[in-house]
Design a protein around this motif. Structure first.
Motif, mmCIF file in Angstrom:
data_model
loop_
_atom_site.group_PDB
_atom_site.id
_atom_site.type_symbol
_atom_site.label_atom_id
_atom_site.label_comp_id
_atom_site.label_asym_id
_atom_site.label_seq_id
_atom_site.Cartn_x
_atom_site.Cartn_y
_atom_site.Cartn_z
ATOM 1 N N LEU A 1 0.835 -1.202 0.000
ATOM 2 C CA LEU A 1 0.000 0.000 0.000
ATOM 3 C C LEU A 1 0.871 1.254 0.000
ATOM 4 O O LEU A 1 0.541 2.248 -0.676
ATOM 5 C CB LEU A 1 -0.937 -0.002 1.205
ATOM 6 C CG LEU A 1 -1.896 1.190 1.291
ATOM 7 C CD1 LEU A 1 -2.757 1.294 0.041
ATOM 8 C CD2 LEU A 1 -2.771 1.102 2.536
ATOM 9 N N TYR B 1 2.016 1.758 -3.561
ATOM 10 C CA TYR B 1 0.914 2.261 -4.398
ATOM 11 C C TYR B 1 0.645 3.731 -4.105
ATOM 12 O O TYR B 1 0.474 4.558 -5.035
ATOM 13 C CB TYR B 1 -0.358 1.445 -4.148
ATOM 14 C CG TYR B 1 -0.428 0.160 -4.910
ATOM 15 C CD1 TYR B 1 -0.482 0.142 -6.299
ATOM 16 C CD2 TYR B 1 -0.455 -1.058 -4.246
ATOM 17 C CE1 TYR B 1 -0.560 -1.058 -7.000
ATOM 18 C CE2 TYR B 1 -0.514 -2.264 -4.936
ATOM 19 C CZ TYR B 1 -0.571 -2.250 -6.320
ATOM 20 O OH TYR B 1 -0.639 -3.441 -7.008
ATOM 21 N N ALA B 2 0.574 4.095 -2.813
ATOM 22 C CA ALA B 2 0.276 5.473 -2.435
ATOM 23 C C ALA B 2 1.361 6.425 -2.937
ATOM 24 O O ALA B 2 1.056 7.514 -3.469
ATOM 25 C CB ALA B 2 0.138 5.578 -0.919
ATOM 26 N N THR C 1 0.862 9.545 -5.519
ATOM 27 C CA THR C 1 1.181 10.934 -5.150
ATOM 28 C C THR C 1 2.325 11.497 -5.996
ATOM 29 O O THR C 1 2.286 12.666 -6.385
ATOM 30 C CB THR C 1 1.575 11.006 -3.661
ATOM 31 O OG1 THR C 1 2.649 10.098 -3.387
ATOM 32 C CG2 THR C 1 0.389 10.676 -2.778
ATOM 33 N N SER D 1 7.527 13.440 -1.915
ATOM 34 C CA SER D 1 7.050 12.091 -2.209
ATOM 35 C C SER D 1 8.195 11.188 -2.654
ATOM 36 O O SER D 1 8.321 10.046 -2.197
ATOM 37 C CB SER D 1 5.964 12.146 -3.289
ATOM 38 O OG SER D 1 5.444 10.860 -3.550
ATOM 39 N N SER E 1 4.973 4.586 7.020
ATOM 40 C CA SER E 1 3.508 4.598 7.116
ATOM 41 C C SER E 1 3.016 5.939 7.656
ATOM 42 O O SER E 1 2.040 6.506 7.141
ATOM 43 C CB SER E 1 3.035 3.467 8.027
ATOM 44 O OG SER E 1 3.308 2.207 7.463
ATOM 45 N N VAL F 1 3.614 8.646 4.859
ATOM 46 C CA VAL F 1 2.640 8.554 3.767
ATOM 47 C C VAL F 1 1.259 9.007 4.241
ATOM 48 O O VAL F 1 0.563 9.752 3.531
ATOM 49 C CB VAL F 1 2.593 7.109 3.232
ATOM 50 C CG1 VAL F 1 1.406 6.924 2.288
ATOM 51 C CG2 VAL F 1 3.887 6.755 2.515
ATOM 52 N N THR F 2 0.863 8.571 5.436
ATOM 53 C CA THR F 2 -0.461 8.960 5.946
ATOM 54 C C THR F 2 -0.554 10.466 6.142
ATOM 55 O O THR F 2 -1.566 11.089 5.780
ATOM 56 C CB THR F 2 -0.744 8.241 7.278
ATOM 57 O OG1 THR F 2 -0.644 6.832 7.096
ATOM 58 C CG2 THR F 2 -2.138 8.587 7.787
ATOM 59 N N VAL G 1 -0.725 12.124 2.591
ATOM 60 C CA VAL G 1 -2.027 11.948 1.947
ATOM 61 C C VAL G 1 -3.096 12.774 2.658
ATOM 62 O O VAL G 1 -3.908 13.457 2.020
ATOM 63 C CB VAL G 1 -2.410 10.451 1.931
ATOM 64 C CG1 VAL G 1 -3.864 10.272 1.489
ATOM 65 C CG2 VAL G 1 -1.479 9.670 1.011
ATOM 66 N N PHE H 1 -6.671 4.587 4.580
ATOM 67 C CA PHE H 1 -5.207 4.703 4.643
ATOM 68 C C PHE H 1 -4.716 4.637 6.083
ATOM 69 O O PHE H 1 -3.809 3.870 6.426
ATOM 70 C CB PHE H 1 -4.750 6.028 4.014
ATOM 71 C CG PHE H 1 -4.462 5.926 2.550
ATOM 72 C CD1 PHE H 1 -3.269 5.402 2.102
ATOM 73 C CD2 PHE H 1 -5.383 6.360 1.619
ATOM 74 C CE1 PHE H 1 -2.989 5.304 0.756
ATOM 75 C CE2 PHE H 1 -5.125 6.268 0.266
ATOM 76 C CZ PHE H 1 -3.930 5.736 -0.170
ATOM 77 N N ALA I 1 -11.310 5.627 -6.424
ATOM 78 C CA ALA I 1 -10.259 5.392 -5.430
ATOM 79 C C ALA I 1 -10.734 4.420 -4.346
ATOM 80 O O ALA I 1 -9.988 3.537 -3.906
ATOM 81 C CB ALA I 1 -9.843 6.714 -4.798
ATOM 82 N N LEU J 1 -9.104 0.863 -3.515
ATOM 83 C CA LEU J 1 -8.614 0.613 -2.165
ATOM 84 C C LEU J 1 -9.217 -0.658 -1.574
ATOM 85 O O LEU J 1 -8.503 -1.506 -1.016
ATOM 86 C CB LEU J 1 -8.945 1.798 -1.252
ATOM 87 C CG LEU J 1 -7.898 2.906 -1.140
ATOM 88 C CD1 LEU J 1 -8.440 4.048 -0.288
ATOM 89 C CD2 LEU J 1 -6.608 2.372 -0.526
#
Length: 350
Positions: A24, A27-28, A32, A63, A80, A83-84, A87, A114, A165, A169
């Motif tokens: 994940l 992918y994220a 981005t 990113s 994690s 990224v969180t 996003v 997410f 999305a 997901l």
């Protein structure tokens, strides 16, 4: 390109608890990075807005920086969070700048999937609560200003994009869930096999044989007789004393394989303990079991197993009404004791 982007980390194999978090994250970061790159190009080429291009370019570098650091360290926990936060910040920035109009608030629904998947229940709850608190403030501001809402093409795009999305997901989450259940089923099967298998010989262990006997006894009758053999390797202590226990283990492994090869397909062979084995002979009368036991005894006596000549003593017993597992095996044990006293390398019915 995608093979390079989705790096496989040796410390996170497909059955590791963090494997799907790494997927994940990749992918994220791919989404981005592509998003910031496209916006940077559009703002420079189409709108000549270098201030927005600088902002988007900063997001692009951020990113890519997270991606490079993640590839170098493989640190799932820190990545994690990064990224969180990225996003969530990106979504909230869009909602605040658009003042919540054009269905931009719909983007906030992407934060919980997410946050909960990457950060866990507690931190995911905190990030999601903060996100929806900001959304509530935006809606409150709309109420205060009392401005009319206009639903243009951008509103439709926001609904479509967020819906797509969500579908992607939850397809990803379903794949992760399915993979986790498959892995769990495999592990449970392995645990069950370990629980009922003798580690040295690969045969059923004593507990499994007793449970099988308990299940079989109610179905025994004159048309479906049942007999058991209790086998013991004669003078096996000499093998251990003279050649060592490692050699003794090799002999037991080879003998176990030999016993399985000699049995009928419906028979069950188990290691009872030490150099003793039990054979459960279904649909076999005492006469049939005796014939089979004699054939086994003769065959083993003719063989050289791991360089050793072996013989076995066998006690045989047939189930009679009123027998329990213990009484049936006790009678076979009596036969084995008599076979030992008769000079070994013999079969005695009890």
């Amino acid at each position: 390109m995608l093979r390079f982007w989705f790096k496989e980390f040796p410390q996170y194999p497909c059955d590791h608890t963090d494997y799907w978090r790494t997927r994940l994250i990749s992918y994220a970061l791919l989404v981005t990075t592509s998003y910031f790159l496209i916006l940077t190009i559009i703002n420079i080429v189409t709108f000549s807005d270098f201030s927005l291009a600088l902002l988007d370019g900063t997001g692009l570098l951020f990113s890519l920086g997270i991606f490079a650091w993640f590839r170098a360290t493989g640190n799932v926990t820190v990545t994690s969070w990064a990224v969180t936060i990225m996003v969530t910040a990106l979504i909230l920035l869009f909602i605040v700048t658009s003042q919540g109009y054009s269905h931009s608030l719909y983007w906030a629904t992407l934060v919980p999937p997410f946050a909960f998947f990457l950060l866990g229940r507690t931190s995911g709850t905190g990030v999601s609560t903060f996100t929806f608190f900001i959304c509530a403030l935006v809606v409150y501001e709309q109420m205060e200003t009392q401005q009319p809402a206009f639903f243009a093409f951008g509103s439709l795009l926001n609904v479509i994009e967020v819906s797509i999305a969500h579908i992607l997901l939850f397809r990803f989450y379903e794949q992760a869930r399915s993979s986790a259940y498959d892995t769990l089923a495999i592990r449970n099967a392995e645990i069950l096999q370990l629980a009922e298998t003798d580690k040295l010989t690969g045969l059923y262990n004593r507990e499994k044989l007793e449970n099988t006997l308990i299940a079989c006894l109610p179905g025994v009758d004159e048309q479906h007789p049942l007999s058991v053999m209790l086998l013991d390797v004669d003078y096996f202590k000499k093998v251990n004393d003279q050649y060592g226990h490692f050699e003794g283990d090799k002999v037991l492994q080879a003998l176990a394989k030999k016993l399985k090869d000699l049995m009928r397909e419906q028979d069950i062979v188990a290691r009872w303990g030490g150099e003793e084995f039990v054979v459960l002979c279904t649909n076999a009368s005492l006469e049939t079991a005796m014939q089979l036991a004699q054939r086994i005894r003769e065959d083993i006596a003719k063989q050289v197993i791991c360089g050793h000549g072996l013989t076995v003593s066998v006690g045989v017993a047939q189930y009679v009404p009123g027998d329990s597992v213990e009484s049936l095996l006790d009678r076979a044990d009596v036969g084995l004791y008599q076979a030992k006293n008769n000079g070994r390398n013999s079969v005695i019915a009890a």
